[in-house]
Design a protein around this motif. Sequence first.
Motif, short mmCIF file in Angstrom:
data_model
loop_
_atom_site.label_atom_id
_atom_site.label_comp_id
_atom_site.label_asym_id
_atom_site.label_seq_id
_atom_site.Cartn_x
_atom_site.Cartn_y
_atom_site.Cartn_z
N GLY A 40 9.79 -52.90 138.06
CA GLY A 40 9.82 -54.36 138.20
C GLY A 40 10.63 -54.79 139.41
O GLY A 40 10.33 -55.80 140.04
N GLY A 41 11.64 -54.03 139.72
CA GLY A 41 12.53 -54.40 140.82
C GLY A 41 13.81 -54.97 140.24
O GLY A 41 13.78 -55.78 139.32
N ALA A 42 14.93 -54.55 140.80
CA ALA A 42 16.20 -54.89 140.18
C ALA A 42 16.89 -56.07 140.84
O ALA A 42 17.77 -56.68 140.28
CB ALA A 42 17.12 -53.68 140.20
N ARG A 43 16.47 -56.41 142.06
CA ARG A 43 17.25 -57.41 142.80
C ARG A 43 16.82 -58.83 142.50
O ARG A 43 17.61 -59.76 142.63
CB ARG A 43 17.13 -57.16 144.29
CG ARG A 43 17.76 -55.84 144.67
CD ARG A 43 17.90 -55.70 146.15
NE ARG A 43 18.36 -54.34 146.46
CZ ARG A 43 18.53 -53.88 147.68
NH1 ARG A 43 18.27 -54.66 148.71
NH2 ARG A 43 18.95 -52.65 147.87
N ILE B 121 5.43 -57.93 145.91
CA ILE B 121 4.49 -59.06 145.91
C ILE B 121 5.03 -60.17 146.81
O ILE B 121 4.29 -60.75 147.62
CB ILE B 121 4.26 -59.57 144.47
CG1 ILE B 121 3.50 -58.51 143.67
CG2 ILE B 121 3.48 -60.88 144.48
CD1 ILE B 121 3.39 -58.81 142.18
N ALA B 122 6.33 -60.45 146.68
CA ALA B 122 6.93 -61.52 147.50
C ALA B 122 6.80 -61.19 148.99
O ALA B 122 6.42 -62.05 149.80
CB ALA B 122 8.40 -61.71 147.12
N GLY C 264 4.59 -59.18 150.37
CA GLY C 264 3.18 -59.24 150.71
C GLY C 264 2.73 -60.66 150.95
O GLY C 264 2.03 -60.96 151.92
N TRP C 265 3.19 -61.57 150.11
CA TRP C 265 2.86 -62.98 150.23
C TRP C 265 3.41 -63.54 151.55
O TRP C 265 2.69 -64.21 152.31
CB TRP C 265 3.42 -63.75 149.04
CG TRP C 265 3.18 -65.22 149.10
CD1 TRP C 265 4.10 -66.18 149.36
CD2 TRP C 265 1.93 -65.89 148.91
NE1 TRP C 265 3.52 -67.41 149.35
CE2 TRP C 265 2.18 -67.27 149.07
CE3 TRP C 265 0.64 -65.46 148.61
CZ2 TRP C 265 1.18 -68.23 148.96
CZ3 TRP C 265 -0.36 -66.42 148.49
CH2 TRP C 265 -0.08 -67.78 148.67
N ALA C 266 4.68 -63.22 151.83
CA ALA C 266 5.30 -63.70 153.07
C ALA C 266 4.52 -63.20 154.28
O ALA C 266 4.30 -63.94 155.25
CB ALA C 266 6.75 -63.23 153.15
N TRP C 267 4.06 -61.95 154.17
CA TRP C 267 3.29 -61.35 155.28
C TRP C 267 1.96 -62.08 155.47
O TRP C 267 1.56 -62.42 156.58
CB TRP C 267 3.07 -59.87 154.97
CG TRP C 267 2.32 -59.13 156.03
CD1 TRP C 267 2.81 -58.66 157.20
CD2 TRP C 267 0.92 -58.78 156.01
NE1 TRP C 267 1.83 -58.05 157.92
CE2 TRP C 267 0.65 -58.10 157.21
CE3 TRP C 267 -0.11 -58.98 155.08
CZ2 TRP C 267 -0.62 -57.61 157.52
CZ3 TRP C 267 -1.37 -58.50 155.39
CH2 TRP C 267 -1.62 -57.83 156.60
N LEU C 268 1.30 -62.36 154.33
CA LEU C 268 0.01 -63.07 154.40
C LEU C 268 0.18 -64.44 155.04
O LEU C 268 -0.62 -64.85 155.88
CB LEU C 268 -0.56 -63.24 152.98
CG LEU C 268 -1.41 -62.08 152.47
CD1 LEU C 268 -1.87 -62.37 151.05
CD2 LEU C 268 -2.60 -61.86 153.39
N VAL C 269 1.26 -65.14 154.61
CA VAL C 269 1.50 -66.47 155.16
C VAL C 269 1.69 -66.39 156.66
O VAL C 269 1.12 -67.16 157.43
CB VAL C 269 2.76 -67.10 154.48
CG1 VAL C 269 3.20 -68.35 155.24
CG2 VAL C 269 2.45 -67.43 153.04
N LYS C 270 2.44 -65.37 157.08
CA LYS C 270 2.74 -65.21 158.51
C LYS C 270 1.44 -64.93 159.28
O LYS C 270 1.16 -65.54 160.31
CB LYS C 270 3.74 -64.06 158.71
CG LYS C 270 4.68 -64.28 159.87
CD LYS C 270 5.82 -63.28 159.87
CE LYS C 270 5.45 -62.03 160.64
NZ LYS C 270 6.47 -60.99 160.52
N VAL C 271 0.65 -63.99 158.75
CA VAL C 271 -0.58 -63.61 159.42
C VAL C 271 -1.52 -64.80 159.52
O VAL C 271 -2.12 -65.07 160.57
CB VAL C 271 -1.26 -62.44 158.68
CG1 VAL C 271 -2.68 -62.23 159.18
CG2 VAL C 271 -0.44 -61.17 158.86
#
Lengths: 241, 333
Positions: free
Chosen positions: B256-259, B308-309, B311-318
């Motif tokens: 899940g990710g800890a941070r 996922i976060a 990936g989303w940031a990358w998509l927005v940038k692209v």
Amino acid sequence: MSAILEIKGLRKQFGGVTALSGVDLAINEGEILGVVGPNGSGKTTLFNVVTGVHKPTAGSVTWKGKDITGIPANQISRNGIGYTFQQAMAFPGLTVFENVQIATEHSAASARTDFAWPTPASLLEFVGIPGLAREKAGILPFGSLRLLGLALALATRPSLLLLDEPAAGLNDRETAALVGLVQQFPGHGISVCVIDHDMKLMQSLCKRLAVLDFGSKIADGPTADVLHDPKVLEVYLGGEL
Amino acid sequence: MIKFASPLRALIPVLVVLLLLALVPLMSPSNRFLSLAISAGINIIALYGLSVLFGQTGILSMGHAALVGVGAYTAALLARDFDIGFWGSIPVAGVMAAIVAAVIGIPSLRVSGHHFVIMTFAFGQLLTIILTNGGEYTGAATGLDMQQPVTMFGIALDPLERFYLLVIAFVTISAVASWAIINSSYGRTLRAIRENEKLAAALGINVGRHKIGAFIVSGVFAGVSGVLLAYFLRHISPGQFASFPSIYLALMVMIGGARLLLGPLAGGILVSFLPEVLNLDPVQSRILYGVCLIAVILFLPNGLIAGIADGWAWLVKVSKRAQASGDAREATR
Ligand SMILES: Nc1ncnc2c1ncn2[C@@H]1O[C@H](COP(=O)(O)OP(=O)(O)OP(=O)(O)O)[C@@H](O)[C@H]1O
Ligand SMILES: [Mg+2]
């Protein structure tokens, strides 16, 4: 002038290597003292032993009349001795602002209430990187990382700053800016001890210079005198001077 | 002034998800589904503690189920010997697990991180051995039974729907507590240690003490989770707190990710429900977990949610860049 930090007979051995062989050195209140010497002469080790990164093999360190020999790094900081590392470092995964915020939160605030840069924002402003506050420290260009390191050390509200090659890797403009910052410290009640190989920089910053060679102090005095000392000239063989 | 996004931005999505999850009983789910959801929720409470330890401080515990066990056995023994029920057990179990965490943490956290992982693992084994050899007192290998149900304001909470809501409430408290820690100066101190111990010490942080502190904090979450587990299962035995459950907890927090605050929620739900959804037997699901863990470590080192976060940031940038170049082409035409 009175000594704020007094180092007596300081020795440090790493196995068979003697990095410091009995160094005496006093840092006076309000001065900017320079420490020079060839690679491997023990300059960084001198700082590391004073700041609790390493424990000394023998000798003593006295801070404002109190014996602080061998106490842990975090307590050194709380006593008012700040330092920057030769390898510029920060908390890479955190924002620049958070970096400085952490350092401010752990300053022994009670020690110095009159401090000129009490907040993270004022520290970033002072070192000249307020625009980078939201960036992750890990992506900073090298010059900015050095400045952040300085802001972090300064955030602990020190009365003495130990700077290990603060200008290494900086270009001329960045170096000049750094000199401008360091020169302000004594006026704010912060004594400075700075290590660097750049003699021009040292001449512009320091009235007094100490020279290490093979773990021993071979000269200590007014900068101009030290730079003409035959022993010092011999160490550098007319190279860098 | 330097302005930053409000820390509430991290909390709100979690609260929304939990609110939606609280509505699940309205859809009259099967008992099987509710039971799985309750186990997942109980794990998630412990995961929020692990997220402080692993996510913020960067220390991995491979024996965390043992601390859950301390909580569970505390609850069972308090009920049997002192007639103390669920609500009285919660604080006592939290404190007990914290004390045990301190006992493990003080000798092992003074050394290195790797050392600590091994110590926690060994401790997990040790606790199982102690419980198994505890004779009548701990019920040996058979374990202990819980007689009393959980009640609140005189209402018994043992119907599954009610117990489910109780667990959701505790998950919410855990998430908020974890969020409060993350956003406090204490949380920042822990992150500083995670990022660079040497620099942290140079800035006046007592690294050893704070690492032990983080482990103790994670122990409190584990202890509380143990009480819920004991009252849910009605029967506890040493095997439930041995190495496999510990590895599952570590797996959940890594997947899940800890941070990020959504991480424990996502990890707990995924690991609990994936075998069910895919209709896998226990051996198959272990293989799947192994594959998932390797995939996450290799491709999403900060866990699924962070992945996922990003990936989303990358998509927005692209897409922004594509739009910008499109506009530029438009302009030159
Ligand atoms: N942690 C360590 N373990 C073993 N040896 C060390 C350690 N730190 C320093 N030394 C040794 O001590 C001696 C002095 O090193 P030190 O880093 O103090 O030199 P320096 O004057 O700072 O050099 P430079 O100008 O290259 O930074 C060197 O011989 C070095 O190899
Ligand atoms: Mg050096």
